[in-house]
Every structure is written in C-alpha cells, then in structure tokens.
Design an enzyme around this catalytic site. Structure first.
Site, PDB file in Angstrom:
ATOM      1  N   CYS B 479       0.811  -1.216   0.000  1.00  0.00           N
ATOM      2  CA  CYS B 479       0.000   0.000   0.000  1.00  0.00           C
ATOM      3  C   CYS B 479       0.845   1.267   0.000  1.00  0.00           C
ATOM      4  CB  CYS B 479      -1.024  -0.010   1.121  1.00  0.00           C
ATOM      5  SG  CYS B 479      -0.424  -0.598   2.677  1.00  0.00           S
ATOM      6  N   GLU B 481       4.302   1.466   1.634  1.00  0.00           N
ATOM      7  CA  GLU B 481       5.643   1.359   2.200  1.00  0.00           C
ATOM      8  C   GLU B 481       6.708   1.248   1.123  1.00  0.00           C
ATOM      9  OE1 GLU B 481       6.527  -0.844   5.713  1.00  0.00           O
ATOM     10  OE2 GLU B 481       4.409  -1.052   6.153  1.00  0.00           O
TER      11      GLU B 481
END
Lengths: 256, 832
Positions: B479, B481
């Site tokens: 998502c 990182e």
C-alpha cells in the site's frame, strides 16, 4: 492597525480567482439583493443566527494584522498555484480603511489580492484603492434602473459609473460577473444590455455564476424572510441559456 | 455492445443532480471492454489445483533439506498446472484457472480453513472483521445455489469434490504449515506469549498473520528480462560446479524452481498452439500463434520487443505470485522496466495502452483467500502497487511515454489493481503530472503521490546505501511502504498495533474497558502527565512483545515456506547463495513495526488537557465516568470535548501532542532488531484497520463514541474534525518528520467541483507540491460527492463499477463492507 468586521474565512478556495486562495468575507453590504446567498453578510454588525438548534454569533471584529496572519499561513500554496487572497463579502469597500490595511498587508507580503465587489461605493474610495488590487470581480446584476432598485434596494447609477471608470483605467484586471438568477437576471433584455455594456467598455469576457439556493436556510436562521424565491431547479438551464445568448453577442463566458 | 458502465454512471449522476466526477472515455477497444465486463460479472472461486499438486509433491519430498523441498514442491506443481488461455486473452498465463480465482495456501495456514470446515471460530478477531456483500460476491452466492456449490470463506465458490480435496490438503498441512510451526516456536519461546494472545482477544493487535505474511515484495524484473532464465540457470550451474561439496543448497533449489517455471511456460505455448489449430477465425488464430511464439521465447530468453517484454514480465510476476501467499507483492516501476523494450519499437502508443489494459484486468483477477480476519482487514485487495515517474540514478526525471500510457490505461479501465502511485519530484514533466491529475479526477483514488526526497532521506539514514542505488530502485511495495525494487527482503510482516486500544488501557488502569481483560499491572492515572506516561509505557511494552513475536514467526517462515523462486530475483541472493529468509537480500531493513490510530490518541490527550487542566470543565474521574457511559447523559461535556483542539487544523495545541507521541514511537521502535539483525523500522499505515480497531475501543476523550472507527491513515484527521480545509491539514501533517518512518498516508476527500477543469488539476498539483515541500510523504485523494455515495448505498445495482480510495488501496464500492463504506462517506469533504 485597522480593525474590521469579518464573518468568515475560507481556506483552499478555488473558484474566486487564480490558484489556491483564502477567501475573506467582510461583513456589511449596502445592497439588499433579494436572492442573496449570504444574507448574514448584509448587516454591518454582529448578529445572531440559529443553526442546528443553537444560537451562533455571526461576525467578529478582527485586526487586519490577525487576518493577514491567517492569510499568510497558506502563502506556500499561493506561490505554487499562482493563488492569493480574495476579499469578498458583504461588500469589501463598505469597510474602506480595513480593506486598505488588508490590501497593503498583502502587497507588502507579495500576496496576490483580489476583491469581489458589487460596485456600490464612492468612486473616490474605489479608485484610491485600485492600485493595491490585483484583480476585481465586479458583480453585475440587472441593468434596468427600476428593476435594480426593486431587487437590491438601490438604483445602479453609481455602480455603472464605477464599472466604466475601472474598465477605462484597468481593463486587464477587471472581471465582470453575473449571477444568473432565473426569472430576474436572465431575461433577454438584461443579457443584451450586459453585452452592450461590456462591448462599450472594451471588454469581451464575463464570468457566469449559477444561482444556488444555499442562502434560503440562512434567511430563516436569521429570522428574516427572503424577498424572492427563484426556482433553483431552473438555474442550471438558465445558466446554459444565458451563456449561449451572450456568446451569440460576441461575449466569452466562463463558469469559474 | 452496451455502453461502458462508467459512462452510464456519469449519466445517471447528472440526472440525479450529483456533481459528476470527470468522465473517462472507457476501455480503448471492444476487446478490453469485454475483458472488464467479464471480470465484473464473474463469481469468485477457490482454485485448489496448486495446493493439491503441492501437497502431492510434498509427500514425495521427505528427507530433502528445506529449500530444496520447497523448490521441489513448487516446481512439481508448476509442471502440472493446467494452462488456461481464456477467449480474447493476448497475454498468456493466469494465477488460477478462473476469471476471479484464489489459491488456498494451506501450507501457510491450514488451521483457519479447517476451522471453517469444522464450523469453529478461526480467531478472536473474526467477529470484528467484515466483508462486503455486493458485486461479484453477491454473484458468487447466487451462482452457488444455481450450481449446487458451497460458498467458502464468505465469498468464494467451491465444488464438492474441490472442497473434499482442499480438506485433504489442509489435513496434511495442519501440523506442517507455517502457522503451526510458528505456534510451536513462539508459544514455547516467547515469555510474553500470553500477552500476545490477550492482545488479540482485546484487539490490541491484528489477527495472526500467517495466512498472508509476505508483502511489499518487488522482484528484479530488470534482470529477469535482460538475462532470461536460461542464462541465469547457466550461472547457477557455474556456481554449483565451484561450490564446496554439500554446499550450494540455495543454488540447487533455485535451479529446480526455474526448471519448473519453464515447464509451466512451455505448457502455455502448447496450449496456445492447440487452440490455434482449432480456431476458425484467422485473426484470432494469428494472435494465438503469436502467443505461442512469444511463450517459446520468453522468459527463457530476453525479449526482443515490447509485447515479448510484457509477456516476460507477466510470467515472472505470476510465477513469483504462485509461490507465496502474498499481500503487497507489486510490479514496482513498470514504466522503467519496460521502457528499453518499448523504444525498440514494434507497438504503437495505442497498442501499448491496450496491452496495459489487459494486464491490469489480469492483476485484478487475482483474489486471495485467507482467514476471515485477514480477508476483512485487507478487504480482498492484493495491494499490487505500480509506481510511475521518479528519477534515474543521476537524479534526472524518469517519466516517459509508458508512464503516460499506464495512466491512460487506468483512466480508461478503472480497475482496482494495480494501485497506481507517482514518485513525485519537481522535475517531472508537466504533461505527465497533468495526466496523473486527470486520473485522480476520475475519482478512482489513484495515483497516490509519494515524495521521493523524503524517502531518500529515510533510506540513506536507515540503510546507508549509495544515493544512486536508492534513486534507481525506490518503489512502493504494497500500500504505502517504500522498498528497493529487486533488492529488499520481501517477507514482511503485516501486523498492526492499535494505538486506540493502548489509550483504552492507559485510561482504565491497565485493564481493557470493553472485555475486562487485564493486560498490565494496575496504575490509576491522576493527571494528564500520568496518562501520557502510562500510554507511552504501554506502547513500549506492546511494541517489544510484538517485535519478538514477529521475529519468532519469521524464523518459522524460514523453516517452512522460504521463498526460493522469488529469491532468485532479489539481489544478491544468487551471489550470496542464500535465500531471502537467510539474509540473501542486499537490503534487509524492510520489516516494520506497524501501527494505526495515533490521531485519536493525540486528540484525546488534547481534550483532556483542555477540559481537565485548562478549562477545569470536569475532573479526570468525571471524564472517565462519561467515557464509561459512552457519553450518555454527558452530552454537554461531549460537546466541549468535540470543541477541544483537534489534529489537522494547523493548531499547535493538538499538533504538538501528536508530534510528541509520533517521535516517541519512532525513537522506540528501532531499539530492537528484526529477524535478520537489522533495526526495526517504524511505520504507520491503515489498510482497513480503522474500522475493526475502532469497533473494539471504548469511548474516547476526544468525543468519539465507543465502536466508532478511528481516524484513517497516519496523519489523516478524524472525520469531521478538520474544519480549516485541506491546506490546514497539509500544514499539520507537514509538521511531522516523515523521514523517520517507512511509509505513511494522508487521505483527503475533495468534492469534484473543487478540481474541475485544467485549473482544478493545476491546483491539485500545486497542493501536492506544497505539501511535499513541508515536506510531507504521501497524499491520496477521493474525488466524489458524498451524496452520490449515499445513493450508491441505497441503489448498489446502479454502481457496479464505482471505485473509491479506502486506504493504501482502491476498491469496488459494492464489494466493500458497509462499515467501510460509511467510513469513506464520513470523511470530511473539502472544497464545496
């Protein structure tokens, strides 16, 4: 530092001038437009409003310095977007000293300053402050003198004179605006008058605003009665038709 | 052919009087329109073939060392999987045999599947997890009745014979799988094992992670394409020849995995030839013949043109995806990977867009099946992140024509996968940035913008790698990182700590006010300072236990399901002769300690300070009594709590508290090393945690009622409390030093009118640029009229195609749970 009456401050405003802007609403207006969407902006004093069952005070006295500090918070956003501050109302020229303080503050901070006006103010004041204003939004309403008196409380002689002198002095920073109120400002006669007025002043563009009934609850909240209730269901179409009619008369319309 | 559904939606919005999102043109060809519709109409199915073959293989592999056994099992399955080429496909290979299919990885976690079969609760958090009901999920349920199939894990079709086969596989793995091995290790070795289990019971932590432990993995597609598998295999042979006797286990395993992979590819070539021979239509026959030729060439040899490059990428992508139970496995910088091959010519811009359209449908077709808690948390999203733009090794802007083609493909398709991102840099071309804003304005919620400079600062400090390496390999895995594409350890935990629950525990004497469970020794707070200190002490304890638990779990991962195929494509596993689980990657700093909900803690402390200390509106005991009553009978006090300073308004009274807590967290997390001996990296994300984490929390001093969701993201304000507009949110969020954490997320919701036209696009980009100068790290936008979302709740049938941004992902509205839908509606809408 000058003080004045403000009724709202809105950050990230994108419809009143270029870029990302902070909108400062000054309280107090000489006109009493029947369709006004900010009726709480009309009186030049704080007043009470009943909202969600609780009483609220609208309008607070502020130092120009404090307003400018608020404006300056978003200066990085203005720099990257070509934005700035827009002073609206109410009628900003109704508090000339306060407005002067705000405009001078913006100028010294390098912040682009726009003023949205109804044009009803002494010519001396408008022309004196003109050099400090980077952009004028001039709200035209109805051109017929009697109609103007009927719908706003004043005839439009002074307004039209001011419009013409600004057009002569600084046509590049004058943006005429027209709120298309169904049944009031969208009649054929008014629109062709507008086209003629603009052409006469050497202008080719106008911003059209759609009438929206957001103000109607506010009239109630103020315990006042709106003087007219335009049919909001018609406003989308009225806008399109007005744009078509003006375009046919050689005026370029834009909906901000 | 009926018009595109998104077009119909725009039409109906205009009629209903909602502000429409800016319309997109729809799929670029009738073929891709058909692929999209086929996806939207397909039910979700479990595909047991891979796990059945893997299980059969493992029965034969007793005695092999773990890496070779793992490679043997994977290769055995690859050699026998049925190649399925669906009508109209031009890119070969799929993860499953179905349009929407999921592989049940019993070798990772057989327990939750068996528990469902035995009608037992899977874990303590199953009750709080919610799934959507509509769209393909509703279709699945209807189809189950028609076909006489079962519905598995809430939303997947499975036939009776497949159900029996899955049960057999699960029974085989029950004592051998990663989850079971992990439980044996951590329950025996972890002194705080009891604390972890209590933490799950009260919702302090997310559910056991074993069903989907891997994520944020991006393979080295550059090498995979440029060398080709055959050359890599020759290099492995070379290394094996010089390996000491008994050594070279990884290389042997790697070679086995590649052999299996090439057999898998060969079967696709044969299947394409078989279909071509039967195909009456000459056009389609030629395409199938071309597909067969492409499969005979790649990925064994380097691609010669763009089409071969796309196919080569896709084979490696799918082969790696099959090996593990991934969540967050990502394509990375695909515009860079494919660019040299596009420059070779062979396809027009329009053809490239069409190929991407097909590729994105294929990515969206991958489903995952895990425990119900994880299905709820991930909300069915695979978190495949494709990041565009960025810079090259020398720091020059890297956006190219493919960056725009990828945006064009998603503007047209609006698939939920892959999630697009932009590595933002001021030097990126205006044309590309405007195209990205055009995509945002369609309302699909992507691309999200990421500040490359902030990440580079973080990674230089965390890893000490040269700046050229970070620039070139920077990508987003999952998502939000950042990882280094093709060189970061990719077995990365996905477990979260619930800051909200820590606040509950700090305010209630160390016991959970909801369940009564005691997690800490009693210590009754007497003052604001006591509460802050108590919260921080509990945060530290919760972080340490969680990290230790994960280190033991990662050890179990190494012992049971190490990634062999994937490690071949992570530098420098081959050079070092070690798989990722043994530290083969060049970069092992990706494991993070994740958390969410800090904004509510900061708002609550700000409210305590204002109410109890400054205004003396109530005592701490009175406030606690109001919270215990869920504010009932304390409405006046609640109004004052709501009026207290809140994060996101550029108000230091609240912001300074958030910054203090954030800094404490970031200071504490790296104090312990991860499984590979590198300090843990702090991170904050959201996925769907705000809903289940909020559900288990009592009322908070900030005015939030019990059970309501927490603030989403990392620095997103609590819905309705950011009253000063998006620039104030950005200024609050910009006070945070984002270079301290790996990842981060700011959600904003705009009314479509605020972004209208090119002026709106430019304002949006100026907003992003200014936020990144602060410097922020990430920002993403929902562009939607909330009235339309309410209408979509009332009439889901009219909105099958509606996509919105949730957290680090976008989702089909009708397939979201109602709680999550409510949360998106609830977010403050800016710019009316």
């Amino acid at each position: 530092m000058s003080r004045g009456l403000v009724f709202d401050l809105q950050r990230y405003a994108v419809h009143d001038g270029p870029g990302i802007r902070t909108l400062v609403f000054l309280k107090g207006c000489p006109l009493r437009c029947a369709w006004c969407c900010n009726p709480e902006s009309q009186k030049a004093e704080p007043e009470s409003l009943r909202r969600h069952g609780a009483m609220e005070t609208v309008g607070r006295e502020m130092d120009a310095q404090d307003v400018l500090d608020e404006i300056a918070r978003d200066r990085d956003f203005y720099r990257n977007s070509g934005g700035g501050a827009t002073f609206s109302g109410g009628e900003p020229f109704f508090q000339p000293e306060f407005l002067r303080g705000l405009l001078e503050g913006c100028r010294s901070r390098g912040i682009h300053a726009a003023v949205e006006t109804c044009g009803y103010a002494s010519a001396d004041i408008i022309l004196a402050l003109e050099p400090l204003v980077d952009l004028f939004f001039f709200d035209l309403k109805v051109l017929d003198k009697e109609d103007h008196l009927h719908w706003t409380g004043w005839d439009n002689g002074l307004i039209l004179e001011n419009f013409k002198s600004l057009a002569a002095r600084c046509p590049n920073k004058l943006v005429p605006r027209l709120t298309v109120v169904p049944g009031i400002s969208d009649c054929r006669q008014n629109l062709s008058g507008m086209a003629e007025l603009l052409r006469g002043a050497g202008l080719r563009d106008i911003e059209l605003l759609e009438y929206h009934p957001l103000g109607s609850d506010k009239w109630e909240a103020l315990g006042r009665e709106s003087l007219c209730r335009p049919d909001a269901a018609l406003s989308g179409r009225a806008l399109t038709e007005a744009a078509r009619s003006l375009s046919q008369q050689g005026i370029t319309c834009c909906v901000p | 052919m009926s018009p595109d559904p998104s077009f119909q939606m725009v039409q109906s919005n205009i009629e209903a009087g909602f502000a429409p999102r800016e319309a997109a043109a729809g799929p670029s060809t009738p073929r891709t329109a058909l692929l999209k519709r086929r996806y939207l109409e397909a039910p979700l199915r479990v595909d047991v073939e891979y796990i059945r073959l893997l299980t059969a293989a493992d029965r034969l592999a007793a005695g092999l060392p773990v890496l070779e056994r793992r490679a043997h099992d994977h290769a055995y399955a690859l050699q026998r999987l049925t190649p399925v080429i669906h009508p109209h496909d031009e890119i070969a290979a799929n993860k499953t045999r179905f349009i929407r299919g999921a592989v049940p990885y019993a070798n990772y976690a057989a327990g939750p599947f068996l528990k469902e079969m035995r009608r037992q609760e899977q874990d303590a958090q199953q009750r709080h997890a919610e799934q959507g009901q509509g769209g393909g999920i509703a279709g699945t349920r209807a189809q189950a009745e028609k076909e006489g199939c079962r519905v598995f894990s809430g939303k997947f079709l499975i036939s009776e014979p497949d159900y029996d086969s899955l049960r057999e596989s699960c029974e085989y793995w029950e004592d051998r799988c990663f989850m079971s091995a992990g439980e044996k290790i951590w329950k025996a070795l972890l002194p705080e094992a009891d604390f972890i289990e209590k933490g799950w019971a009260v919702g302090l932590y997310t559910a056991p992670h074993e069903p989907c432990p891997e994520g944020r993995l991006i393979l080295d597609y550059e090498t995979a394409l440029a060398k080709g598998y055959r050359r890599i295999m020759a290099e492995l042979d070379e290394r094996l020849r010089s390996a000491p006797s008994g050594g070279g286990e990884f290389w042997r395993a790697a070679k086995r995995a590649l052999e299996g992979s090439l057999a898998f590819v060969e079967h696709y070539a044969q299947e394409a030839e078989r279909q071509a021979a039967l195909e009456p239509d000459t056009g389609r026959r030629a395409k199938l013949q071309r597909m067969a030729r492409t499969c005979r060439r790649v990925p064994a040899e380097p691609p010669r043109d763009f089409r071969e490059a796309v196919q080569s990428f896709w084979f490696t992508y799918i082969l790696g995806h099959l090996e593990g139970s991934h969540l967050g496995y990502s394509p990375g910088r695909l515009d860079q990977t494919l660019w040299p091959y596009y420059q070779n010519g062979g396809v027009s811009y329009q053809e490239a867009v069409e190929l991407f359209e097909e590729l994105f449908v294929k990515m969206t077709q991958i489903e995952y099946l895990a425990s119900l808690s994880w299905q709820g948390l991930g909300h069915g999203n695979l978190y495949q992140n494709l990041i565009l733009g960025g810079v090259d090794e020398q720091g020059r802007p890297a956006d190219n024509e493919l960056s725009k083609a990828i945006l064009d493909a998603q503007i047209r398709m609006q698939m939920t996968q892959p999630t697009l991102s932009v590595w933002h840099d001021d030097a990126l071309s205006e044309k590309f940035l405007l195209k990205s804003a055009e995509c945002v304005k369609t309302g699909v919620g992507y691309p999200a913008y990421f500040n490359l400079k902030t990440y580079i600062r973080h990674e230089l400090k965390a890893s000490g790698l040269p700046i050229e390496t970070v620039r070139k390999h920077a990508a987003i895995g999952g998502c939000t990182e950042p990882v280094l594409q093709g060189m970061s350890y990719g077995v990365v935990q996905a477990g979260f700590i619930n800051h909200g629950k820590l606040l509950d525990l700090a305010l209630n004497d160390g016991a959970d006010p909801v369940t009564g469970e005691r997690l800490f020794e009693p210590c009754q707070p007497k003052s604001y300072e006591d509460i802050r200190a108590s919260y921080l002490a509990k945060m530290r304890a919760a972080v340490r236990s969680w990290q230790q638990y994960w280190n033991l779990a990662m050890r179990a991962h190494r012992d049971t399901v190490p990634l062999v195929f994937c490690s071949v494509f992570v530098r420098d596993c081959v050079g070092r002769g070690l798989c990722m689980d043994d530290g083969g990657a060049l970069h092992n700093g990706t494991p993070t300690t994740l958390s969410s909900g800090l904004v509510n803690v900061a708002n609550s402390l700000a409210a305590i300070k204002r109410l109890c200390c400054q205004d003396k509106a109530c005592s701490l005991e009175e406030l606690q009594a109001a919270l215990a009553a869920d504010w009932k009978g304390h409405e006046a006090l609640r109004r004052r709590a709501i009026a207290a300073p809140k994060w996101g308004n550029d108000d230091d009274a609240a912001d300074s508290i958030f910054l203090d807590l954030f800094a404490e967290y970031c200071r504490w997390v790296p104090g312990q090393d991860n499984y590979l001996g590198v300090p843990y990296d702090p991170s904050m994300l959201a996925i769907s945690t705000p809903v289940p984490f909020g559900k288990v929390c009592a009322a908070f001093p900030d005015g939030r009622r019990a059970g309501e969701p927490l603030a989403d993201g990392v620095t997103s304000p609590f819905p309705g409390t950011d009253t000063q507009g998006p620039t104030a949110v950005a200024r609050s969020s910009g006070k945070v030093d984002h270079s301290l954490i790996r990842g981060g997320l700011l959600n904003l919701k705009f009314h479509p009118s605020a972004l209208r036209g090119e002026k709106g696009a430019r304002n949006l980009l100026a907003f992003v640029k200014t936020y990144f100068e602060k410097p922020g790290f990430q920002v993403q936008f929902n562009v939607v009229d909330s009235r339309m979302l309410r209408d979509a709740q009332a009439r889901p049938e009219a909105y099958r195609d509606l996509v919105v941004r949730v957290a680090g992902f976008s989702a089909y509205w009708v397939e979201m749970s109602q709680a999550l839908q409510d949360q998106v509606i609830w977010r403050t809408e800016h710019g009316l």
